[in-house]
Design an enzyme around this catalytic site. Structure first.
Site, PDB file in Angstrom:
ATOM      1  N   SER A  64       0.795  -1.243   0.000  1.00 41.15           N
ATOM      2  CA  SER A  64       0.000   0.000   0.000  1.00 41.15           C
ATOM      3  C   SER A  64       0.819   1.280   0.000  1.00 41.15           C
ATOM      4  CB  SER A  64      -0.947   0.020   1.192  1.00 41.15           C
ATOM      5  OG  SER A  64      -1.992  -0.878   0.954  1.00 41.15           O
ATOM      6  N   LYS A  67       0.187   3.316  -2.930  1.00 41.22           N
ATOM      7  CA  LYS A  67      -1.028   4.145  -3.044  1.00 41.22           C
ATOM      8  C   LYS A  67      -0.682   5.643  -3.074  1.00 41.22           C
ATOM      9  CE  LYS A  67      -4.358   0.770  -1.154  1.00 41.22           C
ATOM     10  NZ  LYS A  67      -3.847  -0.497  -0.772  1.00 41.22           N
ATOM     11  N   TYR A 189      -4.638  -2.746 -10.020  1.00 42.75           N
ATOM     12  CA  TYR A 189      -4.459  -2.568  -8.567  1.00 42.75           C
ATOM     13  C   TYR A 189      -3.484  -3.611  -7.993  1.00 42.75           C
ATOM     14  CZ  TYR A 189      -5.429  -2.629  -3.567  1.00 42.75           C
ATOM     15  OH  TYR A 189      -5.276  -2.622  -2.202  1.00 42.75           O
ATOM     16  N   TYR A 241      -4.684   3.796   8.267  1.00 40.22           N
ATOM     17  CA  TYR A 241      -6.039   3.259   8.457  1.00 40.22           C
ATOM     18  C   TYR A 241      -6.573   3.634   9.838  1.00 40.22           C
ATOM     19  CZ  TYR A 241      -3.292   0.688   5.120  1.00 40.22           C
ATOM     20  OH  TYR A 241      -2.406   0.385   4.134  1.00 40.22           O
ATOM     21  N   VAL A 259       1.368  -3.669   3.790  1.00 40.48           N
ATOM     22  CA  VAL A 259       1.394  -4.961   4.495  1.00 40.48           C
ATOM     23  C   VAL A 259       2.664  -5.771   4.215  1.00 40.48           C
ATOM     24  CG1 VAL A 259      -1.094  -5.263   4.874  1.00 40.48           C
ATOM     25  CG2 VAL A 259      -0.057  -6.092   2.745  1.00 40.48           C
TER      26      VAL A 259
HETATM   27  N1  GLN Z   1      -2.434  -5.466  -1.673  1.00 41.47           N
HETATM   28  C1  GLN Z   1      -2.892  -5.308  -0.318  1.00 41.47           C
HETATM   29  C2  GLN Z   1      -4.408  -5.478  -0.279  1.00 41.47           C
HETATM   30  O1  GLN Z   1      -5.065  -4.977  -1.154  1.00 41.47           O
HETATM   31  C3  GLN Z   1      -2.490  -3.962   0.177  1.00 41.47           C
HETATM   32  C4  GLN Z   1      -2.953  -3.695   1.585  1.00 41.47           C
HETATM   33  C5  GLN Z   1      -1.959  -2.927   2.427  1.00 41.47           C
HETATM   34  O2  GLN Z   1      -0.765  -2.879   2.149  1.00 41.47           O
HETATM   35  N2  GLN Z   1      -2.449  -2.398   3.505  1.00 41.47           N
HETATM   36  O3  GLN Z   1      -4.949  -6.105   0.585  1.00 41.47           O
END
Ligand code: GLN
Length: 305
Positions: A64, A67, A189, A241, A259
């Site tokens: 993420s 993002k 994505y 988050y 993650v």
């Molecule tokens: N690819 C992961 C997902 O969509 C990314 C989530 C993250 O890094 N928080 O679940």
């Protein structure tokens, strides 16, 4: 830089062998293969000096953290119109939650939860002829680094296990806030989440979010000053988050986690710092990464507050 170096070395030594209560993400099967002992830190200051310790030159799955990059490119294309499609409010919910979308008529709370990032991917799929290729080119160009790539195995692994993301994308489409084919949007994505970079590369690429560093190597600006400030504001309020408040409280910098265990944090007047440690806390953020940054900003007195 000398003071930063000293503090980084000292905090790294303190934390290297602590009892890390976190757990490596395994809901994407391919991510579970990573060595959980990896621990690296890299800092790049606004005058482009770099310093790293530990596993700071090993590639890992940025997940993420990507993002921020997708948001940057979509913001460049759309300007303020982007906020008609995705909001800028903290969600106070887990990154993969479907909960608020129904009440919010398919408009995600912010671009850093999965729902919001999927809408951002839809915006990019509308703008780009070959989204995967052109997105990589964008990342390579802004960092002057040709060595940035997707990990096809990780993208494929998430495609076969990413049921919540499939649900999110379809649900948002039912409200009309996904314009393209859901398979195309999700494929894009999953690929951008699979990008691999090192701590050093990450601390370099995000320098465009510090003051006076918004330009690429040709001197063209990546974002306007106001846009860069706004992305920092969303990182501060939404980058972790339902732990975004905790990160602002303990670390005091705009940041973003993934993650894969990476965290990027920006001090707009001073530096970009990246930490990687794959074991995650219950909210999906690197346990040691957060602890490291808390100690680092405390000892250097360099939070934004
Ligand atoms: N690819 C992961 C997902 O969509 C990314 C989530 C993250 O890094 N928080 O679940």
């Amino acid at each position: 830089m000398e003071n930063y170096k000293e503090v980084i070395e000292c905090v790294y030594d303190d934390l290297k062998h602590i009892n890390d209560t976190g757990k490596v993400a395994d809901y994407i099967p391919e991510l579970a293969f990573v060595d959980s002992n990896n621990f690296g830190i890299s800092i790049t200051t606004i005058d482009k000096q770099n310093f790293g310790v530990g596993d700071f030159e090993k590639k890992f799955s940025i997940q993420s953290v990507s993002k921020i990059l997708s948001l940057t490119l979509a913001y460049k294309f759309e300007g303020a119109k982007l906020w008609d499609r995705v909001d800028v409010e903290p969600s106070g919910n887990p990154f993969n939650s479907l909960l608020q979308l129904e009440a919010d008529f398919g408009k995600p709370r912010n671009p850093f939860i999965n729902a919001g990032a999927i809408v951002i991917c839809d915006v990019l799929v509308s703008h780009l002829k070959n989204p995967k290729k052109e997105f990589l080119e964008f990342c390579r160009e802004i960092s002057n680094n040709q060595n940035i790539n997707y990990n096809e195995k990780v993208a494929e692994s998430e495609k076969t296990s990413g049921f919540r993301n499939v649900a999110l994308c379809n649900f948002i489409k039912s409200f009309g806030n996904i314009k393209n084919d859901v398979d195309d949007v999700l494929d894009f994505y999953f690929h951008i989440c699979s990008i691999e970079m090192t701590c050093k590369e990450l601390s370099e690429i995000f320098l465009f979010l510090t003051d006076d560093q918004y330009t690429n190597k040709k001197g063209e600006s990546i974002l306007t000053e106001s846009q860069a400030k706004r992305i920092n504001a969303i990182m501060l309020t939404c980058g972790f988050y339902d732990e975004s408040g905790e990160f602002a409280f303990r670390v005091g910098l705009p940041g973003k986690s993934g993650v894969g265990g990476g965290i990027v944090a920006i001090h707009p007047d001073e530096y970009c710092i990246t930490v990687w440690s794959p074991k995650l806390n219950k909210k999906g953020n690197s346990y040691k990464g957060m602890l490291f940054l808390e100690k680092f900003t405390t000892k250097t007195a360099s939070s934004i507050f």
